[in-house]
Structures are given as C-alpha cells and as structure tokens.
Design an enzyme around this catalytic site. Structure first.
Site, PDB file in Angstrom:
ATOM      1  N   HIS A   1       0.845  -1.191   0.000  1.00 11.25           N
ATOM      2  CA  HIS A   1       0.000   0.000   0.000  1.00 11.25           C
ATOM      3  C   HIS A   1       0.877   1.236   0.000  1.00 11.25           C
ATOM      4  CE1 HIS A   1      -3.224   2.780   1.004  1.00 11.25           C
ATOM      5  NE2 HIS A   1      -4.038   1.839   0.545  1.00 11.25           N
TER       6      HIS A   1
ATOM      7  N   ASP B   1      -7.958  -5.435   0.031  1.00 10.81           N
ATOM      8  CA  ASP B   1      -8.451  -6.330  -1.020  1.00 10.81           C
ATOM      9  C   ASP B   1      -8.065  -7.783  -0.786  1.00 10.81           C
ATOM     10  OD1 ASP B   1      -9.737  -4.361  -2.485  1.00 10.81           O
ATOM     11  OD2 ASP B   1      -7.870  -3.733  -3.421  1.00 10.81           O
TER      12      ASP B   1
HETATM   13  N1  CMC Z   1       4.094  -7.770  -4.769  1.00  9.80           N
HETATM   14  C1  CMC Z   1       5.443  -7.735  -4.937  1.00  9.80           C
HETATM   15  N2  CMC Z   1       6.197  -6.630  -4.796  1.00  9.80           N
HETATM   16  C2  CMC Z   1       5.559  -5.502  -4.464  1.00  9.80           C
HETATM   17  C3  CMC Z   1       4.167  -5.448  -4.273  1.00  9.80           C
HETATM   18  C4  CMC Z   1       3.434  -6.639  -4.447  1.00  9.80           C
HETATM   19  N3  CMC Z   1       2.102  -6.646  -4.271  1.00  9.80           N
HETATM   20  N4  CMC Z   1       3.805  -4.186  -3.951  1.00  9.80           N
HETATM   21  C5  CMC Z   1       4.938  -3.460  -3.953  1.00  9.80           C
HETATM   22  N5  CMC Z   1       6.008  -4.247  -4.254  1.00  9.80           N
HETATM   23  C6  CMC Z   1       7.416  -3.833  -4.294  1.00  9.80           C
HETATM   24  C7  CMC Z   1       7.689  -2.981  -5.511  1.00  9.80           C
HETATM   25  O1  CMC Z   1       8.102  -3.773  -6.620  1.00  9.80           O
HETATM   26  C8  CMC Z   1       8.813  -2.094  -5.000  1.00  9.80           C
HETATM   27  O2  CMC Z   1       9.986  -2.858  -4.972  1.00  9.80           O
HETATM   28  P1  CMC Z   1      11.432  -2.133  -5.222  1.00  9.80           P
HETATM   29  O3  CMC Z   1      11.581  -1.130  -4.117  1.00  9.80           O
HETATM   30  O4  CMC Z   1      12.417  -3.251  -5.187  1.00  9.80           O
HETATM   31  O5  CMC Z   1      11.328  -1.488  -6.578  1.00  9.80           O
HETATM   32  C9  CMC Z   1       8.418  -1.836  -3.549  1.00  9.80           C
HETATM   33  O6  CMC Z   1       7.634  -2.975  -3.167  1.00  9.80           O
HETATM   34  C10 CMC Z   1       7.596  -0.554  -3.337  1.00  9.80           C
HETATM   35  O7  CMC Z   1       6.415  -0.662  -4.130  1.00  9.80           O
HETATM   36  P2  CMC Z   1       5.831   0.486  -5.036  1.00  9.80           P
HETATM   37  O8  CMC Z   1       5.243  -0.132  -6.267  1.00  9.80           O
HETATM   38  O9  CMC Z   1       6.844   1.580  -5.216  1.00  9.80           O
HETATM   39  O10 CMC Z   1       4.685   1.030  -4.087  1.00  9.80           O
HETATM   40  P3  CMC Z   1       3.515   1.974  -4.528  1.00  9.80           P
HETATM   41  O11 CMC Z   1       3.187   2.750  -3.324  1.00  9.80           O
HETATM   42  O12 CMC Z   1       3.852   2.722  -5.767  1.00  9.80           O
HETATM   43  O13 CMC Z   1       2.328   0.966  -4.918  1.00  9.80           O
HETATM   44  C11 CMC Z   1       0.548  -0.558  -4.703  1.00  9.80           C
HETATM   45  C12 CMC Z   1       1.332   0.566  -4.036  1.00  9.80           C
HETATM   46  C13 CMC Z   1      -0.678  -0.885  -3.828  1.00  9.80           C
HETATM   47  C14 CMC Z   1       0.027  -0.102  -6.077  1.00  9.80           C
HETATM   48  C15 CMC Z   1       1.440  -1.810  -4.849  1.00  9.80           C
HETATM   49  O14 CMC Z   1       1.850  -2.259  -3.585  1.00  9.80           O
HETATM   50  C16 CMC Z   1       0.763  -2.922  -5.615  1.00  9.80           C
HETATM   51  O15 CMC Z   1       0.819  -2.948  -6.843  1.00  9.80           O
HETATM   52  N6  CMC Z   1       0.085  -3.897  -4.899  1.00  9.80           N
HETATM   53  C17 CMC Z   1      -0.662  -4.933  -5.570  1.00  9.80           C
HETATM   54  C18 CMC Z   1      -2.013  -4.382  -6.052  1.00  9.80           C
HETATM   55  C19 CMC Z   1      -2.980  -4.168  -4.901  1.00  9.80           C
HETATM   56  O16 CMC Z   1      -3.134  -4.999  -4.026  1.00  9.80           O
HETATM   57  N7  CMC Z   1      -3.686  -3.024  -4.937  1.00  9.80           N
HETATM   58  C20 CMC Z   1      -4.698  -2.660  -3.948  1.00  9.80           C
HETATM   59  C21 CMC Z   1      -4.279  -1.515  -3.080  1.00  9.80           C
HETATM   60  S1  CMC Z   1      -5.346  -1.332  -1.621  1.00  9.80           S
HETATM   61  C22 CMC Z   1      -6.919  -0.943  -2.246  1.00  9.80           C
HETATM   62  C23 CMC Z   1      -6.980   0.428  -2.766  1.00  9.80           C
HETATM   63  O17 CMC Z   1      -7.245   1.354  -1.991  1.00  9.80           O
HETATM   64  O18 CMC Z   1      -6.764   0.637  -3.964  1.00  9.80           O
END
Ligand code: CMC
Length: 424
Positions: free
Chosen positions: A302, A359
C-alpha cells in the site's frame, strides 16, 4: 516551525509551513513558481498534498484510519453503511430524525428512469459490470442535467447513492440474462442490493442477516480513504465543474484498475490459481519477488500503510466468522492465510513493508456471500461512493476552488523544423 528555507541558484526563499490537526507537516509551495520560476517534481504524488481536507485521516505507520475523527474499527462494529455515508458527506453522525429522513430519501430514489433499461440492452452479456457501471452513472447526467450546483447538489447525492445499487444489480442480472428485479422500499440499503441481485420474479428471496450484516461492514470499510487514485480523479474531474455524474463516473474508471479497486477480483483469481497449482504458494512468492516475472502478490502493499492496513485486519477476522456462520469451508481462505504467513516472514516483504491490504480478504467474504468475482470491484465502488461524494462536495463548497492543473518537466524534443511529408 513556521517556515522552510529553500536555496535555489544561490538565492534563499522562505516557504510557509502548515500543520494539520493531527500534526502533519506540509511545506506550502503555492507561491513557489511565482517566486522562483521553478516547479516541484513528484512522480506518483507520493509527497504531494493536493488539498486540505477534513474528511478522513490515515496514519500509515500506526495503521490508523478515521472517518471524520471516528476510528474505523468503531464504525465497522457499531454503525451502518448509511450512517457512515451521512457522516462522511455531512460531517457529523446523524440524529435519529436525520437518519430516518436520509433512509427515506435513499429508499425513494432507487428506481432508474425506465428508458435506462434500453441502454442496458445495448451491452453484450459478457460486458464487465464496471464498464456498465461507469457508463450508466455518466448517463444519469442525461436524465438529470445539472443546472445549479448549490440547488441540486443534495438531491444528486441522494440520487447517486440510491441508484448505484440498482445499476449494479441490473448490470449483474443483464450478465446472467435474467429479468431485472426492481428495488423494494421495505428493505435496508444493503438488503435491497442483495434482493435486486439475487431474487428471481417467481420466488421470494430470503437472505440471511449474516450476509446483510457482512456486506454492510464491507461497504463501511471501503467508504473513504482520503486522496487515493479514484478520489483524486473525482477531485480532478470535479475541479472543472463537470456535473456530478460525469465526475463520479471518472472515479469508477480509476477504481477499476488492478492496482486499485480492481485488485479484489485479481486476488481471488490469484488464490484460485495457487489452489489449482497444488497449493504451491511458495512458487508464487518467488515470482512476486522476481521483477522480471511481471507477477505481483495482489492484495499486498500500500502507498500509505507501512505497518498494517486496519481494514485488512478487520476483514481477516470477519472472513473467519462469516465462513463459519454460513457453514462454508473455502480452501481459498487457507491459501490466503498461508500466503500471508510466508510473505510476512520473507525479507523481501519485510524490508519493503508490504502487508495485506483491504483487497486481500474482502474477496473471500464476497465469494462466501455469493457475489460473483466480476462484481467485486462494483461492490467496492458502491462502498466508496459516499467518500467520492464527500470529497466532491468539500471541493465544490470551497470558495477558493481552482481547476486542478498540474505542471510537468518537459523532456521531449526542443524546437524542430517541419519537413513536408514528400521530403521525409
Ligand atoms: N508484490 C510484490 N512486490 C511488491 C508489491 C506486491 N504486491 N507491492 C509493492 N512491491 C514492491 C515494488 O516492486 C517495490 O519494490 P522495489 O523497491 O524493489 O522497486 C516496492 O515494493 C515498493 O512498491 P511500489 O510499487 O513503489 O509502491 P507503490 O506505493 O507505488 O504501490 C501498490 C502501491 C498498492 C500499487 C502496490 O503495492 C501494488 O501494486 N500492490 C498490488 C495491487 C494491490 O493490491 N492493490 C490494492 C491496493 S489497496 C486498495 C486500494 O485502496 O486501492
């Protein structure tokens, strides 16, 4: 602490500092470009406050979520979705009379204009209900054209909350090829949604109070989450003074994405994939850690929560309870718990502070309630609607509202000389 200092090209500038009611500190850069000629760059807006807002507070490190000051845990246990909707939109918990009036209004606006049925007919039965929902919400603007925000805002808020469940249920019935079921005035908001989705004309549909209660809780937990992607989209679209139906339809589109609300559908599909692959969750953990695999652990991570998501904690307990009360033994719950346990012991997830989000467990409950997978994100949209409307109202009621219009750092070509096509 009342100002921050910025040095740019040897010149020093004082920038005002704001402190929110929960002691959050923000550097006010509204005059930055006028004073310095420079802008800020914050890809993905991780450090950007886009507005001042009095609706929802999140402390991502402590796992705190409060609507209008009330902890989510208390609201989930003690209130109803309709009460929470009132709280978010109007700022205070309703009195008995206010709640009765709100329920009455929501009940008496739930019919769709009959002509809308012809529009449902135009979709193929395989149409994703989120596509149908965003189209139908936008199309309400053609039946109820907005002429005066101040005069009509309240009525439009009632219409939207009331009609969204009818649209959602009709889109589901359309996908089944079954006749539409009309709303009933004697049922609760959530009960009426269940009735329109699951009743058939020839039979009386009796749903268990366990189902009604669980769905109501899910809607409460989704009702607002401050400046997330879809709410920011609503604020962005609303800032142009677009009508409320077009504005909310934009939010539905943003919510649909798999990184946002669409994740709830993806989580169940992922859990099914793992269950059908000999429950080999360790294989999928490895894939999630491999950046080249293109696979993410859906329902994990998140932008704001870096410790735990309080909504996920409530839902984890609720999923156990709901499955037990309904006498359902769903192997996907075991897969989810194993996946969570293994991930939370893995340095990759620990270092990146990746925890289950809302989720992760919601889909298991939706599934237990009999809600089909492609309707999960629609349920999220119904829950999030009061939050979107609260933010839209806060935005439009602000006399200092300016159209949202970010800037950019241009990285394309500098001036080029045009060559006619025959000379290229
Ligand atoms: N599985 C594997 N690696 C992950 C995941 C995941 N679900 N989420 C983040 N990471 C890694 C990401 O690759 C990055 O790694 P590195 O630092 O080595 O590059 C690190 O963790 C930080 O992640 P980020 O993508 O920079 O984080 P963000 O804040 O931009 O994204 C997120 C947040 C929710 C989009 C992301 O965690 C994600 O894609 N999760 C899966 C989709 C999901 O469950 N979405 C629902 C969110 S909650 C409901 C809502 O309110 O929308």
């Amino acid at each position: 602490m009342d100002s921050a200092k910025l040095t740019l090209n040897g010149k020093e500038y004082d920038l005002p500092v704001l402190v929110g009611s929960e002691q959050e500190v923000a550097i006010d850069i509204t005059q930055l470009r006028a004073q310095t000629g420079a802008i800020t760059l914050d890809d993905g807006y991780g450090n950007t406050g886009s507005c001042k807002s009095a609706i929802t507070f999140i402390d991502g490190d402590k796992g705190i979520l409060r609507y209008r000051g009330y902890p989510i845990e208390e609201l989930a246990n003690k209130s109803s979705f309709i009460e929470v909707a009132y709280l978010l939109i109007y700022g205070e918990l309703p009195t008995v009379d206010q709640l009765d009036q709100f329920k009455h209004d929501l009940t008496h606006h739930s019919l769709l204009p009959e002509d809308m049925k012809k529009m449902f007919e135009g979709f193929t039965s395989s149409a994703h209900p989120m596509g149908v929902l965003s189209s139908m919400v936008a199309s309400l603007s053609t039946f109820y054209p907005e002429t005066d925000y101040k005069q009509e805002a309240n009525l439009n808020i009632i219409r939207l909350i009331s009609k969204i469940k009818t649209i959602a249920a009709f889109s589901y019935k359309k996908s089944l090829g079954q006749p539409y079921i009309y709303p009933r005035n004697d049922l609760s908001y959530t009960g009426d949604l269940l009735h329109m989705m699951f009743a058939v004309p020839s039979e009386k549909y009796d749903f268990s109070p366990v189902i009604e209660d669980a769905l109501d809780k899910l809607l409460i937990l989704h009702a607002d989450h401050e400046q997330n992607c879809s709410t920011s989209t609503v604020r962005m679209a609303g800032s142009s003074h677009a009508n409320v139906y077009a504005t909310i339809s934009a939010g539905v589109g943003a919510l649909w994405g798999p990184l946002h609300g669409g994740a709830n559908q993806e989580v169940i599909e992922m859990l099914e994939l793992i269950a059908n692959d000999n429950m080999d969750y360790k294989k999928y953990i490895s894939q999630a850690k491999d950046k080249n695999s293109g696979f993410k652990l859906m329902g994990f991570g998140h932008r704001v929560y870096k410790n735990f998501d309080p909504r996920a904690q409530i839902l984890k307990g609720a999923s156990d309870r709901v499955l037990h009360e309904l006498g359902i033994n769903d192997p996907l719950l075991e897969v989810a718990k194993n996946l969570e346990r293994v991930a939370l012991e893995d340095p990759y997830f620990i270092e990146r502070k990746l925890y289950p989000n809302v989720d992760f467990y919601s889909g298991i409950i939706y599934k237990a309630l009999g809600i089909p997978t492609n309707m999960f994100t629609v349920m999220f949209a119904i829950g999030r609607l009061p939050g979107w409307l609260a933010h839209w109202k806060e935005l439009r009621d602000n006399p200092a509202l300016r159209i949202n219009r970010p800037r950019q750092v241009y990285t394309g070509h500098t001036r080029r000389v045009y060559t006619p096509v025959e000379n290229r």
